[in-house]
Design a protein around this motif. Structure first.
Motif, PDB file in Angstrom:
ATOM      1  N   THR A  53     -55.512  14.499 -25.138  1.00 27.80           N
ATOM      2  CA  THR A  53     -56.186  13.672 -24.134  1.00 27.80           C
ATOM      3  C   THR A  53     -56.060  12.211 -24.564  1.00 27.80           C
ATOM      4  OG1 THR A  53     -58.252  13.940 -25.369  1.00 27.80           O
ATOM      5  CG2 THR A  53     -57.893  15.445 -23.519  1.00 27.80           C
ATOM      6  N   HIS A  54     -56.467  11.305 -23.678  1.00 21.88           N
ATOM      7  CA  HIS A  54     -56.360   9.887 -24.062  1.00 21.88           C
ATOM      8  C   HIS A  54     -57.537   9.424 -24.909  1.00 21.88           C
ATOM      9  CE1 HIS A  54     -59.122   9.053 -20.796  1.00 21.88           C
ATOM     10  NE2 HIS A  54     -58.300   9.610 -19.943  1.00 21.88           N
ATOM     11  N   SER A  55     -58.515  10.314 -25.148  1.00 26.76           N
ATOM     12  CA  SER A  55     -59.628   9.991 -26.057  1.00 26.76           C
ATOM     13  C   SER A  55     -60.441  11.251 -26.323  1.00 26.76           C
ATOM     14  CB  SER A  55     -60.545   8.915 -25.446  1.00 26.76           C
ATOM     15  OG  SER A  55     -61.149   9.400 -24.269  1.00 26.76           O
ATOM     16  N   GLY A  56     -61.286  11.162 -27.356  1.00 27.85           N
ATOM     17  CA  GLY A  56     -62.237  12.247 -27.585  1.00 27.85           C
ATOM     18  C   GLY A  56     -63.231  12.312 -26.431  1.00 27.85           C
ATOM     19  N   THR A  57     -63.575  11.143 -25.906  1.00 27.78           N
ATOM     20  CA  THR A  57     -64.484  11.079 -24.759  1.00 27.78           C
ATOM     21  C   THR A  57     -63.907  11.875 -23.583  1.00 27.78           C
ATOM     22  OG1 THR A  57     -65.195   8.886 -25.478  1.00 27.78           O
ATOM     23  CG2 THR A  57     -65.615   9.449 -23.174  1.00 27.78           C
ATOM     24  N   LEU A 229     -61.358  20.183  -9.075  1.00 24.68           N
ATOM     25  CA  LEU A 229     -61.797  18.880  -9.558  1.00 24.68           C
ATOM     26  C   LEU A 229     -61.060  18.552 -10.856  1.00 24.68           C
ATOM     27  CD1 LEU A 229     -65.684  18.467  -9.414  1.00 24.68           C
ATOM     28  CD2 LEU A 229     -63.945  17.214  -8.124  1.00 24.68           C
ATOM     29  N   GLY A 230     -60.729  17.291 -11.049  1.00 20.39           N
ATOM     30  CA  GLY A 230     -60.078  16.909 -12.291  1.00 20.39           C
ATOM     31  C   GLY A 230     -59.930  15.413 -12.350  1.00 20.39           C
ATOM     32  N   SER A 231     -59.250  14.945 -13.358  1.00 20.47           N
ATOM     33  CA  SER A 231     -58.951  13.521 -13.456  1.00 20.47           C
ATOM     34  C   SER A 231     -57.685  13.374 -14.297  1.00 20.47           C
ATOM     35  CB  SER A 231     -60.127  12.768 -14.086  1.00 20.47           C
ATOM     36  OG  SER A 231     -59.907  11.379 -14.003  1.00 20.47           O
ATOM     37  N   SER A 232     -57.337  12.147 -14.648  1.00 21.91           N
ATOM     38  CA  SER A 232     -56.142  11.947 -15.462  1.00 21.91           C
ATOM     39  C   SER A 232     -56.571  11.816 -16.909  1.00 21.91           C
ATOM     40  CB  SER A 232     -55.403  10.687 -15.012  1.00 21.91           C
ATOM     41  OG  SER A 232     -54.189  10.598 -15.726  1.00 21.91           O
ATOM     42  N   TYR A 233     -56.448  12.889 -17.646  1.00 23.72           N
ATOM     43  CA  TYR A 233     -56.935  12.905 -19.030  1.00 23.72           C
ATOM     44  C   TYR A 233     -55.806  12.940 -20.049  1.00 23.72           C
ATOM     45  CZ  TYR A 233     -61.675  13.709 -17.263  1.00 23.72           C
ATOM     46  OH  TYR A 233     -62.884  13.573 -16.649  1.00 23.72           O
ATOM     47  N   LEU A 234     -54.551  13.025 -19.576  1.00 24.00           N
ATOM     48  CA  LEU A 234     -53.478  13.179 -20.573  1.00 24.00           C
ATOM     49  C   LEU A 234     -53.038  11.821 -21.123  1.00 24.00           C
ATOM     50  CD1 LEU A 234     -50.180  14.306 -18.785  1.00 24.00           C
ATOM     51  CD2 LEU A 234     -52.056  13.153 -17.661  1.00 24.00           C
ATOM     52  N   PRO A 235     -52.603  11.810 -22.390  1.00 19.43           N
ATOM     53  CA  PRO A 235     -52.110  10.565 -22.975  1.00 19.43           C
ATOM     54  C   PRO A 235     -50.642  10.359 -22.618  1.00 19.43           C
ATOM     55  CG  PRO A 235     -52.055  12.291 -24.620  1.00 19.43           C
ATOM     56  CD  PRO A 235     -52.546  12.934 -23.347  1.00 19.43           C
ATOM     57  N   SER A 236     -50.168   9.126 -22.786  1.00 17.35           N
ATOM     58  CA  SER A 236     -48.745   8.856 -22.543  1.00 17.35           C
ATOM     59  C   SER A 236     -47.930   9.383 -23.728  1.00 17.35           C
ATOM     60  CB  SER A 236     -48.512   7.357 -22.376  1.00 17.35           C
ATOM     61  OG  SER A 236     -48.384   6.759 -23.654  1.00 17.35           O
ATOM     62  N   GLU A 237     -46.629   9.444 -23.545  1.00 17.47           N
ATOM     63  CA  GLU A 237     -45.752   9.884 -24.643  1.00 17.47           C
ATOM     64  C   GLU A 237     -45.773   8.888 -25.809  1.00 17.47           C
ATOM     65  OE1 GLU A 237     -45.146  13.220 -24.532  1.00 17.47           O
ATOM     66  OE2 GLU A 237     -43.075  12.814 -25.136  1.00 17.47           O
ATOM     67  N   ILE A 238     -46.108   7.628 -25.525  1.00 16.11           N
ATOM     68  CA  ILE A 238     -46.183   6.631 -26.601  1.00 16.11           C
ATOM     69  C   ILE A 238     -47.297   7.039 -27.571  1.00 16.11           C
ATOM     70  CG2 ILE A 238     -46.514   4.181 -27.156  1.00 16.11           C
ATOM     71  CD1 ILE A 238     -45.700   3.577 -24.229  1.00 16.11           C
ATOM     72  N   THR A 239     -48.437   7.382 -26.991  1.00 23.80           N
ATOM     73  CA  THR A 239     -49.574   7.845 -27.798  1.00 23.80           C
ATOM     74  C   THR A 239     -49.208   9.123 -28.549  1.00 23.80           C
ATOM     75  OG1 THR A 239     -51.139   6.851 -26.277  1.00 23.80           O
ATOM     76  CG2 THR A 239     -51.964   8.658 -27.623  1.00 23.80           C
ATOM     77  N   ALA A 240     -48.547  10.039 -27.840  1.00 23.04           N
ATOM     78  CA  ALA A 240     -48.207  11.327 -28.460  1.00 23.04           C
ATOM     79  C   ALA A 240     -47.205  11.145 -29.601  1.00 23.04           C
ATOM     80  CB  ALA A 240     -47.652  12.290 -27.403  1.00 23.04           C
ATOM     81  N   ALA A 241     -46.286  10.181 -29.457  1.00 22.68           N
ATOM     82  CA  ALA A 241     -45.292   9.944 -30.510  1.00 22.68           C
ATOM     83  C   ALA A 241     -45.990   9.480 -31.801  1.00 22.68           C
ATOM     84  CB  ALA A 241     -44.286   8.893 -30.050  1.00 22.68           C
ATOM     85  N   LEU A 242     -46.925   8.545 -31.633  1.00 17.40           N
ATOM     86  CA  LEU A 242     -47.677   8.065 -32.799  1.00 17.40           C
ATOM     87  C   LEU A 242     -48.505   9.202 -33.391  1.00 17.40           C
ATOM     88  CD1 LEU A 242     -48.671   5.774 -34.619  1.00 17.40           C
ATOM     89  CD2 LEU A 242     -50.322   5.166 -32.854  1.00 17.40           C
ATOM     90  N   LEU A 243     -49.134   9.961 -32.507  1.00 14.09           N
ATOM     91  CA  LEU A 243     -49.998  11.045 -32.975  1.00 14.09           C
ATOM     92  C   LEU A 243     -49.200  12.110 -33.735  1.00 14.09           C
ATOM     93  CD1 LEU A 243     -52.741  12.416 -33.144  1.00 14.09           C
ATOM     94  CD2 LEU A 243     -52.346  13.389 -30.868  1.00 14.09           C
ATOM     95  N   LEU A 244     -48.009  12.429 -33.260  1.00 15.87           N
ATOM     96  CA  LEU A 244     -47.215  13.458 -33.945  1.00 15.87           C
ATOM     97  C   LEU A 244     -46.915  13.028 -35.387  1.00 15.87           C
ATOM     98  CD1 LEU A 244     -45.802  16.188 -33.851  1.00 15.87           C
ATOM     99  CD2 LEU A 244     -43.712  14.984 -33.132  1.00 15.87           C
ATOM    100  N   ALA A 245     -46.530  11.756 -35.540  1.00 19.54           N
ATOM    101  CA  ALA A 245     -46.234  11.255 -36.896  1.00 19.54           C
ATOM    102  C   ALA A 245     -47.481  11.367 -37.777  1.00 19.54           C
ATOM    103  CB  ALA A 245     -45.745   9.817 -36.826  1.00 19.54           C
ATOM    104  N   GLN A 246     -48.628  11.090 -37.187  1.00 18.73           N
ATOM    105  CA  GLN A 246     -49.883  11.175 -37.941  1.00 18.73           C
ATOM    106  C   GLN A 246     -50.243  12.631 -38.263  1.00 18.73           C
ATOM    107  OE1 GLN A 246     -52.822   8.560 -38.498  1.00 18.73           O
ATOM    108  NE2 GLN A 246     -50.867   7.786 -39.215  1.00 18.73           N
TER     109      GLN A 246
END
Ligand SMILES: Cc1ncc(COP(=O)(O)O)c(C=O)c1O
Length: 374
Positions: A53-57, A229-246
């Motif tokens: 997601t784009h945040s823990g929130t 019901l829903g919203s846009s909760y997914l992160p971009s690939e930029i975020t995911a790229a950084l996260l994968l390295a981490q």
């Protein structure tokens, strides 16, 4: 240069993956980096599904939607927590019911939960403060006897466990955070852990604006549409790229933080012996992740003095949460479900010491030396 109290640690393939994602020009969520993050988080936690997601929130907001929280439904949680634990449910009209915390771990006091259960109670939301587990056996037992959902705010708990089971995997759903202040960071980022398979399909839909786009991307349907019901909760690939390295370095980062945590614990023992401050407590059956090293001073005045002494030596330290039951929104949107004896004084007297994986060990000695002057 001032010593910060938190800082991200980059020692892996962050730059390489970020360059790769930019070169690919595929920046929207759901690509190769996102899928790799999901696999990795599932491997580490054993969750049925992990959805970034784009945040823990955002993960907590997804939990409120997945539980179908309706106006007036009550969710029991500690008062000593981050605002998102409560606001995620309040956004659906849910009522946070605030409970006091244990004086040793600063986690929800499980002995106060049962008395706060009422006809509208739907869920218990334990928060694993500082990556130290709540008493999950007791909490799961209470929830089972009262037919309540357990959903965990494991924002600080990635890599930590209770009786060898990863935090965030006890309840049907759990939330992780990869905010810049956490052990493993994506700048802003998080993940929903789905442990109850009954939530898996709807979780994908809620994350994709209430559509079945994930099924469409997998080729399971020939067009996608609005189904819930829903919203846009997914992160971009930029975020995911950084996260994968981490994520690839998570074990090393956590191990280093736990080692530094241990050094603080040793170096600050004399302060506790003198009765000036209490050190954190980790129950034997909990493996923590070294997320926070804090001291709870005997008085707020001594905490202020400790902060000043550290600052004079260019060392930053920080207070943490103000109890939500006494916040303006907490009073308006929630209710208090127990006597509040511990959270207020603990919040007034707690100080977080600098802690990050690349921190030089002499910071611990400098802190201990400075605080010896108290
Ligand atoms: C206990 C707790 N819950 C929720 C959050 C929210 O996470 P995020 O900042 O990723 O939205 C945080 C962290 O900031 C947290 O510490």
């Amino acid at each position: 240069m001032k010593i910060p109290y938190f800082e991200p640690t980059f020692g892996g393939r962050e730059s390489e993956y970020l360059a790769e994602v930019l070169a690919s020009r595929q920046l929207a969520g759901g690509g190769r980096f996102t899928r790799a993050c999901h696999e990795r988080i599932e491997q580490v936690t054993g969750a049925v599904r992990a959805l970034t997601t784009h945040s823990g929130t955002a993960a907590l907001e997804m939990i409120a939607l997945l539980l179908r929280i309706e106006p007036g439904d009550e969710i029991i949680m500690p008062t000593y927590t981050f605002v998102s634990t409560a606001s995620a449910f309040a956004l659906r009209g849910g009522v946070p019911v605030f409970i006091d915390i244990r004086s040793d771990t600063l986690n929800i006091d499980e002995t106060l939960i049962e008395q706060a259960i009422g006809p509208r109670t739907r869920a218990i939301c334990p928060v694993h403060y500082a990556g130290v587990a709540c008493e999950m056996d007791t909490i799961m037992d209470i929830a089972g006897r009262h037919g309540l959902a357990v959903v965990e705010d494991a924002a600080q708990g990635f890599g930590a466990s209770y009786k060898d089971k990863p935090l965030g995997t006890f309840g049907g759903l759990g939330a992780l955070s990869f905010h810049a202040s956490k052990n493993v960071v994506a700048g802003e980022g998080g993940a929903l852990l789905v442990n109850d398979p009954a939530h898996a399909e709807r979780a994908e839909i809620v994350r994709e604006k209430g559509t079945n786009r994930s099924q469409f991307f997998r080729g399971e349907i020939d067009k996608y549409t609005w189904v819930d019901l829903g919203s846009s909760y997914l992160p971009s690939e930029i975020t995911a790229a950084l996260l994968l390295a981490q994520l690839e370095q998570a074990d090393a980062i956590n191990a280093r933080r736990v080692a530094l945590w241990g050094r603080y614990h040793e170096a600050l023992a004399p302060l506790e012996a003198r009765g000036l401050a209490r050190r954190p407590h980790v129950p034997q059956h909990c493996a923590h992740n070294g997320h926070i090293y804090y001291l709870v001073f005997d008085t707020a005045e001594r905490r202020a003095r400790a902060r000043d002494i550290l600052l004079e030596r260019d060392i930053n330290s920080s207070a943490h949460y103000a109890p939500l039951h006494s916040s303006p929104a907490g009073q308006r949107l929630g209710r208090t479900g127990s006597a509040m004896k511990v959270a207020g004084p603990a919040s007034d007297c707690l100080l977080r010491m600098p802690l990050y994986a690349h921190m030089e060990e002499n910071v611990v000695e400098r802190v201990a030396e400075a605080l010896a002057a108290l």
